[in-house]
Structures are given as C-alpha cells and as structure tokens.
Design a protein around this motif. Structure first.
Motif, PDB file in Angstrom:
ATOM      1  N   LEU A 109       0.826  -1.206   0.000  1.00  0.00           N
ATOM      2  CA  LEU A 109       0.000   0.000   0.000  1.00  0.00           C
ATOM      3  C   LEU A 109       0.862   1.260   0.000  1.00  0.00           C
ATOM      4  O   LEU A 109       0.600   2.214  -0.730  1.00  0.00           O
ATOM      5  CB  LEU A 109      -0.932   0.010   1.209  1.00  0.00           C
ATOM      6  N   GLU A 110       1.905   1.271   0.828  1.00  0.00           N
ATOM      7  CA  GLU A 110       2.790   2.440   0.886  1.00  0.00           C
ATOM      8  C   GLU A 110       3.526   2.627  -0.433  1.00  0.00           C
ATOM      9  O   GLU A 110       3.682   3.748  -0.914  1.00  0.00           O
ATOM     10  CB  GLU A 110       3.781   2.309   2.045  1.00  0.00           C
ATOM     11  N   TRP A 111       3.994   1.558  -1.044  1.00  0.00           N
ATOM     12  CA  TRP A 111       4.675   1.673  -2.340  1.00  0.00           C
ATOM     13  C   TRP A 111       3.724   2.232  -3.393  1.00  0.00           C
ATOM     14  O   TRP A 111       4.112   3.039  -4.225  1.00  0.00           O
ATOM     15  CB  TRP A 111       5.219   0.327  -2.787  1.00  0.00           C
ATOM     16  N   GLY A 112       2.470   1.791  -3.359  1.00  0.00           N
ATOM     17  CA  GLY A 112       1.475   2.309  -4.305  1.00  0.00           C
ATOM     18  C   GLY A 112       1.232   3.794  -4.100  1.00  0.00           C
ATOM     19  O   GLY A 112       1.148   4.560  -5.063  1.00  0.00           O
ATOM     20  N   ARG A 113       1.113   4.205  -2.827  1.00  0.00           N
ATOM     21  CA  ARG A 113       0.918   5.631  -2.533  1.00  0.00           C
ATOM     22  C   ARG A 113       2.115   6.461  -2.997  1.00  0.00           C
ATOM     23  O   ARG A 113       1.954   7.535  -3.573  1.00  0.00           O
ATOM     24  CB  ARG A 113       0.691   5.828  -1.036  1.00  0.00           C
ATOM     25  N   GLN A 114       3.290   5.944  -2.704  1.00  0.00           N
ATOM     26  CA  GLN A 114       4.506   6.657  -3.114  1.00  0.00           C
ATOM     27  C   GLN A 114       4.586   6.769  -4.634  1.00  0.00           C
ATOM     28  O   GLN A 114       4.949   7.810  -5.173  1.00  0.00           O
ATOM     29  CB  GLN A 114       5.755   5.952  -2.568  1.00  0.00           C
ATOM     30  N   SER A 115       4.226   5.714  -5.312  1.00  0.00           N
ATOM     31  CA  SER A 115       4.239   5.732  -6.780  1.00  0.00           C
ATOM     32  C   SER A 115       3.272   6.781  -7.319  1.00  0.00           C
ATOM     33  O   SER A 115       3.584   7.513  -8.266  1.00  0.00           O
ATOM     34  CB  SER A 115       3.868   4.347  -7.308  1.00  0.00           C
ATOM     35  N   THR A 116       2.105   6.889  -6.703  1.00  0.00           N
ATOM     36  CA  THR A 116       1.125   7.891  -7.127  1.00  0.00           C
ATOM     37  C   THR A 116       1.663   9.297  -6.898  1.00  0.00           C
ATOM     38  O   THR A 116       1.538  10.168  -7.763  1.00  0.00           O
ATOM     39  CB  THR A 116      -0.199   7.692  -6.366  1.00  0.00           C
ATOM     40  N   ARG A 117       2.273   9.539  -5.737  1.00  0.00           N
ATOM     41  CA  ARG A 117       2.852  10.863  -5.458  1.00  0.00           C
ATOM     42  C   ARG A 117       3.954  11.190  -6.466  1.00  0.00           C
ATOM     43  O   ARG A 117       4.037  12.309  -6.962  1.00  0.00           O
ATOM     44  CB  ARG A 117       3.401  10.919  -4.032  1.00  0.00           C
ATOM     45  N   ASN A 118       4.790  10.211  -6.769  1.00  0.00           N
ATOM     46  CA  ASN A 118       5.865  10.439  -7.739  1.00  0.00           C
ATOM     47  C   ASN A 118       5.302  10.758  -9.119  1.00  0.00           C
ATOM     48  O   ASN A 118       5.803  11.653  -9.804  1.00  0.00           O
ATOM     49  CB  ASN A 118       6.783   9.224  -7.816  1.00  0.00           C
ATOM     50  N   ALA A 119       4.271  10.027  -9.527  1.00  0.00           N
ATOM     51  CA  ALA A 119       3.664  10.272 -10.842  1.00  0.00           C
ATOM     52  C   ALA A 119       3.064  11.674 -10.903  1.00  0.00           C
ATOM     53  O   ALA A 119       3.191  12.375 -11.915  1.00  0.00           O
ATOM     54  CB  ALA A 119       2.604   9.211 -11.134  1.00  0.00           C
ATOM     55  N   THR A 120       2.438  12.106  -9.809  1.00  0.00           N
ATOM     56  CA  THR A 120       1.838  13.444  -9.758  1.00  0.00           C
ATOM     57  C   THR A 120       2.915  14.518  -9.880  1.00  0.00           C
ATOM     58  O   THR A 120       2.763  15.488 -10.638  1.00  0.00           O
ATOM     59  CB  THR A 120       1.044  13.623  -8.451  1.00  0.00           C
ATOM     60  N   ARG A 121       4.016  14.354  -9.152  1.00  0.00           N
ATOM     61  CA  ARG A 121       5.109  15.332  -9.232  1.00  0.00           C
ATOM     62  C   ARG A 121       5.734  15.340 -10.626  1.00  0.00           C
ATOM     63  O   ARG A 121       6.088  16.394 -11.149  1.00  0.00           O
ATOM     64  CB  ARG A 121       6.171  15.030  -8.173  1.00  0.00           C
ATOM     65  N   THR A 122       5.857  14.181 -11.226  1.00  0.00           N
ATOM     66  CA  THR A 122       6.424  14.096 -12.572  1.00  0.00           C
ATOM     67  C   THR A 122       5.531  14.820 -13.574  1.00  0.00           C
ATOM     68  O   THR A 122       6.017  15.566 -14.422  1.00  0.00           O
ATOM     69  CB  THR A 122       6.617  12.626 -12.986  1.00  0.00           C
ATOM     70  N   ARG A 123       4.220  14.618 -13.470  1.00  0.00           N
ATOM     71  CA  ARG A 123       3.288  15.316 -14.376  1.00  0.00           C
ATOM     72  C   ARG A 123       3.363  16.824 -14.180  1.00  0.00           C
ATOM     73  O   ARG A 123       3.363  17.585 -15.145  1.00  0.00           O
ATOM     74  CB  ARG A 123       1.862  14.812 -14.170  1.00  0.00           C
ATOM     75  N   ALA A 124       3.451  17.269 -12.933  1.00  0.00           N
ATOM     76  CA  ALA A 124       3.535  18.706 -12.656  1.00  0.00           C
ATOM     77  C   ALA A 124       4.826  19.285 -13.231  1.00  0.00           C
ATOM     78  O   ALA A 124       4.824  20.371 -13.821  1.00  0.00           O
ATOM     79  CB  ALA A 124       3.456  18.964 -11.154  1.00  0.00           C
ATOM     80  N   ALA A 125       5.929  18.568 -13.073  1.00  0.00           N
ATOM     81  CA  ALA A 125       7.206  19.043 -13.614  1.00  0.00           C
ATOM     82  C   ALA A 125       7.152  19.094 -15.134  1.00  0.00           C
ATOM     83  O   ALA A 125       7.667  20.036 -15.747  1.00  0.00           O
ATOM     84  CB  ALA A 125       8.343  18.141 -13.146  1.00  0.00           C
ATOM     85  N   ASN A 126       6.531  18.112 -15.755  1.00  0.00           N
ATOM     86  CA  ASN A 126       6.425  18.099 -17.213  1.00  0.00           C
ATOM     87  C   ASN A 126       5.553  19.256 -17.697  1.00  0.00           C
ATOM     88  O   ASN A 126       5.870  19.900 -18.698  1.00  0.00           O
ATOM     89  CB  ASN A 126       5.860  16.763 -17.697  1.00  0.00           C
ATOM     90  N   THR A 127       4.492  19.551 -16.978  1.00  0.00           N
ATOM     91  CA  THR A 127       3.637  20.688 -17.336  1.00  0.00           C
ATOM     92  C   THR A 127       4.425  21.989 -17.247  1.00  0.00           C
ATOM     93  O   THR A 127       4.342  22.837 -18.142  1.00  0.00           O
ATOM     94  CB  THR A 127       2.400  20.736 -16.419  1.00  0.00           C
ATOM     95  N   ALA A 128       5.207  22.149 -16.184  1.00  0.00           N
ATOM     96  CA  ALA A 128       6.020  23.357 -16.028  1.00  0.00           C
ATOM     97  C   ALA A 128       7.028  23.473 -17.169  1.00  0.00           C
ATOM     98  O   ALA A 128       7.241  24.557 -17.715  1.00  0.00           O
ATOM     99  CB  ALA A 128       6.737  23.345 -14.682  1.00  0.00           C
TER     100      ALA A 128
END
Length: 87
Positions: A10-29
C-alpha cells in the motif's frame, strides 16, 4: 520483496502515485516554459539565442557567484521591457 507485507505494498502504491503526480507537474512546467520561449522567439525574431532571450525578454540575471566555464565572460544583463527597450 519476499518479506513485504500488504502495508508495504500500500505504501509503495501511494509513493508511486505521489511520484507520478510530481512528474506530471514538472512536465507541465517544462512545457509551459518551452511554449513561452517559443512565443518570445516569434515575437523577437532578431534574437537567435536562448541566453539573449532570457536576459532581454524575461529579465534573467545570472548569479554572480555561479561558476562560469573557463575563459567564459560573465553574462551582463540589462533589464528590458516587453518591447525590447532598455528600462
């Protein structure tokens, strides 16, 4: 992974989601940055290098403590307004 628990998964899944969100935000920037610079190159066709564009159009001033490549001159920036005229 042999000893992973359901809580670990569960923690790995949550961490993966947070990482994906940050990656999308960085790509948008990054895409926004590129779009702004392309628009500025179109508005100022006399500027051919990104460094010039950053200094003249976007008011970039380099950090004087930033190490420059050997033999490179320190960049000098002059504030300009959107029409390219010095302020």
């Amino acid at each position: 992974m042999d000893r992973a628990t359901d809580s670990d998964l569960l923690e790995w899944g949550r961490q993966s989601t947070r990482n994906a969100t940050r990656t999308r935000a960085a790509n948008t920037a990054l895409q926004n940055y590129v779009t702004e610079r392309i628009d500025a190159f179109r508005a100022y066709p006399e500027l051919v290098h990104l460094g010039e564009l950053e200094r003249i159009v976007f008011g970039y001033v380099s950090d004087p403590d930033e190490k420059q490549p050997s033999g490179a001159a320190q960049p000098r920036a002059v504030a300009h307004n959107r029409t390219g005229e010095p302020q």
